[in-house]
Write an enzyme that holds these catalytic residues in place. Structure first.
Site, PDB file in Angstrom:
ATOM      1  N   ARG A  42       0.729  -5.532  -6.168  1.00 43.94           N
ATOM      2  CA  ARG A  42       0.838  -6.817  -5.483  1.00 43.94           C
ATOM      3  C   ARG A  42       1.454  -7.822  -6.451  1.00 43.94           C
ATOM      4  O   ARG A  42       1.278  -7.734  -7.651  1.00 43.94           O
ATOM      5  CB  ARG A  42      -0.545  -7.306  -5.045  1.00 43.94           C
ATOM      6  CG  ARG A  42      -1.334  -6.281  -4.235  1.00 43.94           C
ATOM      7  CD  ARG A  42      -0.766  -6.045  -2.858  1.00 43.94           C
ATOM      8  NE  ARG A  42      -1.554  -5.060  -2.116  1.00 43.94           N
ATOM      9  CZ  ARG A  42      -1.242  -4.641  -0.901  1.00 43.94           C
ATOM     10  NH1 ARG A  42      -0.167  -5.104  -0.291  1.00 43.94           N
ATOM     11  NH2 ARG A  42      -2.006  -3.751  -0.284  1.00 43.94           N
ATOM     12  N   ARG A  48      -5.837  -2.578  10.043  1.00 41.83           N
ATOM     13  CA  ARG A  48      -6.335  -3.952  10.132  1.00 41.83           C
ATOM     14  C   ARG A  48      -5.854  -4.654  11.389  1.00 41.83           C
ATOM     15  O   ARG A  48      -6.621  -5.338  12.061  1.00 41.83           O
ATOM     16  CB  ARG A  48      -5.906  -4.747   8.900  1.00 41.83           C
ATOM     17  CG  ARG A  48      -6.656  -4.392   7.626  1.00 41.83           C
ATOM     18  CD  ARG A  48      -6.139  -5.198   6.461  1.00 41.83           C
ATOM     19  NE  ARG A  48      -4.737  -4.926   6.200  1.00 41.83           N
ATOM     20  CZ  ARG A  48      -3.952  -5.672   5.422  1.00 41.83           C
ATOM     21  NH1 ARG A  48      -4.446  -6.738   4.840  1.00 41.83           N
ATOM     22  NH2 ARG A  48      -2.687  -5.331   5.222  1.00 41.83           N
ATOM     23  N   ASP A  51       2.619   0.122  11.942  1.00 42.11           N
ATOM     24  CA  ASP A  51       2.628  -1.212  12.547  1.00 42.11           C
ATOM     25  C   ASP A  51       3.974  -1.923  12.427  1.00 42.11           C
ATOM     26  O   ASP A  51       4.065  -3.117  12.701  1.00 42.11           O
ATOM     27  CB  ASP A  51       1.531  -2.079  11.921  1.00 42.11           C
ATOM     28  CG  ASP A  51       1.691  -2.248  10.415  1.00 42.11           C
ATOM     29  OD1 ASP A  51       2.504  -1.517   9.817  1.00 42.11           O
ATOM     30  OD2 ASP A  51       0.999  -3.100   9.837  1.00 42.11           O
ATOM     31  N   ASP A 102       4.856  -4.419   6.148  1.00 41.40           N
ATOM     32  CA  ASP A 102       5.262  -5.754   6.586  1.00 41.40           C
ATOM     33  C   ASP A 102       5.492  -6.701   5.411  1.00 41.40           C
ATOM     34  O   ASP A 102       6.495  -7.414   5.361  1.00 41.40           O
ATOM     35  CB  ASP A 102       4.196  -6.330   7.525  1.00 41.40           C
ATOM     36  CG  ASP A 102       4.536  -7.730   8.003  1.00 41.40           C
ATOM     37  OD1 ASP A 102       5.493  -7.863   8.784  1.00 41.40           O
ATOM     38  OD2 ASP A 102       3.868  -8.689   7.571  1.00 41.40           O
ATOM     39  N   GLY A 118       0.826  -1.202   0.000  1.00 37.24           N
ATOM     40  CA  GLY A 118       0.000   0.000   0.000  1.00 37.24           C
ATOM     41  C   GLY A 118       0.861   1.253   0.000  1.00 37.24           C
ATOM     42  O   GLY A 118       1.882   1.312   0.683  1.00 37.24           O
ATOM     43  N   ASP A 167      -0.055   2.697   8.620  1.00 35.49           N
ATOM     44  CA  ASP A 167      -0.579   2.000   9.802  1.00 35.49           C
ATOM     45  C   ASP A 167       0.297   2.135  11.043  1.00 35.49           C
ATOM     46  O   ASP A 167      -0.166   1.873  12.159  1.00 35.49           O
ATOM     47  CB  ASP A 167      -0.778   0.518   9.495  1.00 35.49           C
ATOM     48  CG  ASP A 167      -1.963   0.258   8.585  1.00 35.49           C
ATOM     49  OD1 ASP A 167      -2.791   1.174   8.426  1.00 35.49           O
ATOM     50  OD2 ASP A 167      -2.062  -0.850   8.026  1.00 35.49           O
TER      51      ASP A 167
END
Length: 322
Positions: free
Chosen positions: A75, A174, A132, A106, A14, A130
């Site tokens: 992707r 998410r 994350d 990630d 993303g 995010d």
């Protein structure tokens, strides 16, 4: 002497605001140090397609303020396979590229880790809204995304106050609730729902009723998509209280727009840092910033560690939302 002479940079997964600033920093830092630098189009898919182009100073002119990524992103299911990963490594070797900077989240780091194990010198930059990625306080794009959410909540609060209504705002996240947490705290949201903390919809509904009963003219609930959907929360509150909160799903608007100065500075620092680390012979690392200091961590450790949630900040938001 430098451990690398020709490097490549790609953006994957993303997009996030500040990716362009990071690409710019990688390219210009590499050129400053006398390296050749190539941009990989469309992430790992472009790598497998051998879609690389040499970049110069003008290739990254007038992009630091732009959202998205000039290298584009895609992707790539083929790269998830050992055969695809080996093909990617072979393409880089055939091009004489001895260092790769991967900008992404990630999944992008997972790919960089695989290439590192195949002998490609890799360096990861945390490009995701995010926030994350562990072993860095902030990721590139997070600050901008939070600012976008806060601006949206400010506008929603104006109209909710006028109509004495409640509002449920669904934001991205998410597996990580940082956007909801930081935006909720910064905008004074009455309730913040995140994947890391269990929630009771009865309590959420009761608290909303208590707020209106105590004289509040509006109520804002921020929910991360990984915890629940905004529609689910809105319907649940209506069923329990009869109140009908308005639901707003911010969606991909959180990824767009010009990056904040914080994201531009962070991206610039990390891009230059990655190039210098490759030149020093470092490989298989993820770059980050902790307490204002630039750091590198083994990328294998990064992809196998979950970033801890900031419960102190969550509890602060809870205390201040009375």
């Amino acid at each position: 002497m430098t451990a690398v002479k020709r490097i490549a940079v790609l953006t994957s997964g993303g997009d996030s605001q500040g990716m362009n600033a990071a690409v710019r920093a990688v390219v210009r830092s590499a050129l400053y140090h006398g390296l050749e630098v190539y941009g990989v189009q469309r992430g790992y898919q472009g790598l497998l397609n051998d879609d690389l182009r040499q970049m110069d100073l003008r290739s990254v002119g007038d992009i630091i303020q732009r959202g998205g990524t000039i290298l584009q992103t895609a992707r790539c299911k083929e790269f998830l396979t050992p055969e695809g990963q080996q093909k990617g490594a072979d393409v880089l070797r055939a091009r004489g590229i001895d260092g790769l900077v991967v900008i992404g989240g990630d999944g992008s780091y997972q790919g960089a880790n695989k290439l590192s194990k195949l002998g490609i010198k890799t360096m990861g930059l945390p490009g995701t809204i995010d926030n994350d990625i562990p072993f860095t306080d902030y990721t590139i794009g997070f600050d901008t995304a939070v600012s976008i959410v806060v601006d949206a909540i400010n506008k929603l609060r104006d109209t909710m106050t006028s109509h004495e209504r409640s509002s449920v705002v669904e934001v991205m996240g998410r597996h990580c609730g940082d956007i909801a947490l930081y935006a909720g705290l910064a905008s004074g949201a009455e309730t913040i729902i995140v994947p890391e903390v269990p929630f009771d919809l009865d309590q959420v509904s009761n608290r909303m009723q208590e707020n209106f009963g105590s004289g509040k003219r509006h109520s804002i609930i921020v929910v991360a998509e990984g915890a629940a959907s905004g529609e689910e929360i809105g319907k649940g509150i209506t069923q329990r209280s009869g109140m009908e909160p308005r639901v707003t799903v911010l969606g991909h608007i959180q990824r767009g727009g010009s990056p904040t100065h914080n994201d531009r500075v962070l991206a610039s620092q990390l891009g230059d840092f990655a190039v210098r680390k490759l030149m020093e012979g470092d490989s298989g690392k993820a770059c980050g910033i902790i307490n204002g200091e630039l750091v590198v961590t083994d990328i294998d450790k990064v992809v196998n560690t979950k970033k801890p949630f900031n419960m102190d900040l969550y509890n602060l938001a809870l205390r201040l939302s009375q």
